[in-house]
Design a protein around this motif. Structure first.
Motif, mmCIF file in Angstrom:
data_model
loop_
_atom_site.group_PDB
_atom_site.id
_atom_site.type_symbol
_atom_site.label_atom_id
_atom_site.label_comp_id
_atom_site.label_asym_id
_atom_site.label_seq_id
_atom_site.Cartn_x
_atom_site.Cartn_y
_atom_site.Cartn_z
ATOM 1 N N ALA A 110 0.803 -1.225 0.000
ATOM 2 C CA ALA A 110 0.000 0.000 0.000
ATOM 3 C C ALA A 110 0.836 1.276 0.000
ATOM 4 C CB ALA A 110 -0.935 0.004 1.209
ATOM 5 N N ARG A 174 -8.297 4.780 -6.076
ATOM 6 C CA ARG A 174 -7.877 4.074 -4.865
ATOM 7 C C ARG A 174 -9.085 3.408 -4.233
ATOM 8 N NH1 ARG A 174 -8.379 5.161 0.375
ATOM 9 N NH2 ARG A 174 -6.867 4.229 1.825
ATOM 10 N N SER A 176 -10.488 0.841 -0.854
ATOM 11 C CA SER A 176 -10.179 0.337 0.476
ATOM 12 C C SER A 176 -11.433 -0.257 1.086
ATOM 13 C CB SER A 176 -9.653 1.469 1.360
ATOM 14 O OG SER A 176 -9.496 1.052 2.693
ATOM 15 N N GLY A 181 -9.321 3.447 5.517
ATOM 16 C CA GLY A 181 -8.522 2.240 5.638
ATOM 17 C C GLY A 181 -7.320 2.228 4.720
ATOM 18 N N ARG A 182 -6.471 1.241 4.917
ATOM 19 C CA ARG A 182 -5.282 1.080 4.084
ATOM 20 C C ARG A 182 -5.687 0.767 2.653
ATOM 21 N NH1 ARG A 182 -0.343 -2.807 5.893
ATOM 22 N NH2 ARG A 182 -0.165 -1.120 7.402
ATOM 23 N N SER A 183 -4.918 1.254 1.692
ATOM 24 C CA SER A 183 -5.226 1.021 0.275
ATOM 25 C C SER A 183 -5.231 -0.470 -0.034
ATOM 26 C CB SER A 183 -4.194 1.714 -0.612
ATOM 27 O OG SER A 183 -4.176 3.107 -0.394
ATOM 28 N N ALA A 184 -6.322 -0.934 -0.639
ATOM 29 C CA ALA A 184 -6.408 -2.315 -1.102
ATOM 30 C C ALA A 184 -6.107 -2.403 -2.590
ATOM 31 C CB ALA A 184 -7.793 -2.882 -0.822
ATOM 32 N N HIS A 239 -6.838 -6.510 5.069
ATOM 33 C CA HIS A 239 -7.315 -5.342 4.336
ATOM 34 C C HIS A 239 -7.997 -5.717 3.017
ATOM 35 C CE1 HIS A 239 -5.189 -2.827 7.208
ATOM 36 N NE2 HIS A 239 -4.118 -3.577 7.025
ATOM 37 N N ARG A 245 -9.572 -7.888 -4.352
ATOM 38 C CA ARG A 245 -8.540 -6.973 -4.862
ATOM 39 C C ARG A 245 -8.435 -7.072 -6.385
ATOM 40 N NH1 ARG A 245 -4.649 -5.116 -0.825
ATOM 41 N NH2 ARG A 245 -5.012 -6.082 1.215
#
Length: 262
Positions: A110, A174, A176, A181-184, A239, A245
């Motif tokens: 990420a 982007r 998530s 949240g963290r980038s998925a 994540h 993804r």
């Protein structure tokens, strides 16, 4: 996280001082994020005095010690730079400590500075323990989750971004699991003046993938390119699962294709 095995900090540090058990220290936000019992000494690069950003006719050199705040301040006129800085979803405290080089060297999927450097055809300037220098395309720097091409004692000195890609038209997406949240999945498309288009896939995969097209690609061409990423290449963690993804990657890639075609 306390690095309780560290017994000494060398500041300022030089390449020739490295020995087994050492770690290069920049912002430290990634370095201090988890136990690292093999580290016994830190070599401080923040005291090296490298200019954060150096602008030349042929492009921009970003020092590895350049903080996210400094990058946003000096190159914020480029939308893609601000978008990647914002992808940290971090407080001003992190922006003023975390460094561009540290984000690349942490090699987390990420990492938005990985995304930025790769999407703009960046080159990583590496310096070895003997002071020798070598250059590696940013697209090849990260080899997997938390792995890079760095050799023992080697440090990332700077990232060079050529002026052409930096000034090109870009499209950013982007995804998530959560709003903060963290980038998925983090994808960047770039349309160059000669009609060529590139698509960079990061965050959803364990290493960056770059797809280049001589002219604006069709939906089928984008689909075929994404399909070359092996199933094992997608990240599987809390994540986001690999199948999701992969779906995000296809979805955002088609959105980028449509946006750059306008």
């Amino acid at each position: 996280m306390d690095l309780h095995t560290v017994t000494e900090v060398i500041s300022p540090a030089r390449p020739g001082q490295w020995r087994p058990g050492d770690a290069w220290l920049a912002g430290g936000t990634a370095l201090l994020g988890e136990p690292r019992p093999h580290i016994t000494r830190l070599l401080d690069l923040t005291a090296a005095g490298w200019p954060p950003v150096t602008i030349r006719d042929e492009g921009v050199e970003i020092a590895a010690t350049c903080t996210i705040a400094e990058l946003a301040d000096q190159l914020g006129r480029y939308p893609i730079v601000l978008q990647c800085c914002d992808a940290f979803l971090a407080s001003f405290k992190i922006w003023n400590v975390a460094t561009v080089g540290g984000n690349l060297c942490a090699a987390l999927p990420a990492g938005p500075m990985i995304s930025l450097s790769v999407a703009l055809d960046g080159t990583c300037v590496l310096v070895g323990p003997d002071g020798g220098e070598r250059r590696v395309p940013a697209a090849d720097f990260v080899t997997g989750e938390e792995t890079t091409v760095l050799r023992d004692g080697e440090l990332l000195r700077a990232i060079h971004l050529p002026s052409g890609p930096l000034g090109a038209r870009t499209a950013y997406r982007r995804g998530s699991l959560h709003r903060h949240g963290r980038s998925a999945a983090l994808l960047i498309g770039r349309a160059d003046p000669d009609g060529a288009v590139s698509l960079t896939v990061t965050a959803s995969t364990s290493r960056p993938h770059v797809f280049r097209f001589a002219s604006p690609p069709s939906a089928a061409e984008i689909e075929a390119a994404i399909e070359t990423i092996p199933a094992s290449g997608y990240v599987d963690d809390v994540h986001g699962r690999p199948a999701w993804r992969r779906h995000l990657t296809h979805h955002h890639a088609q959105q980028i294709r449509a946006e750059l075609a306008l």
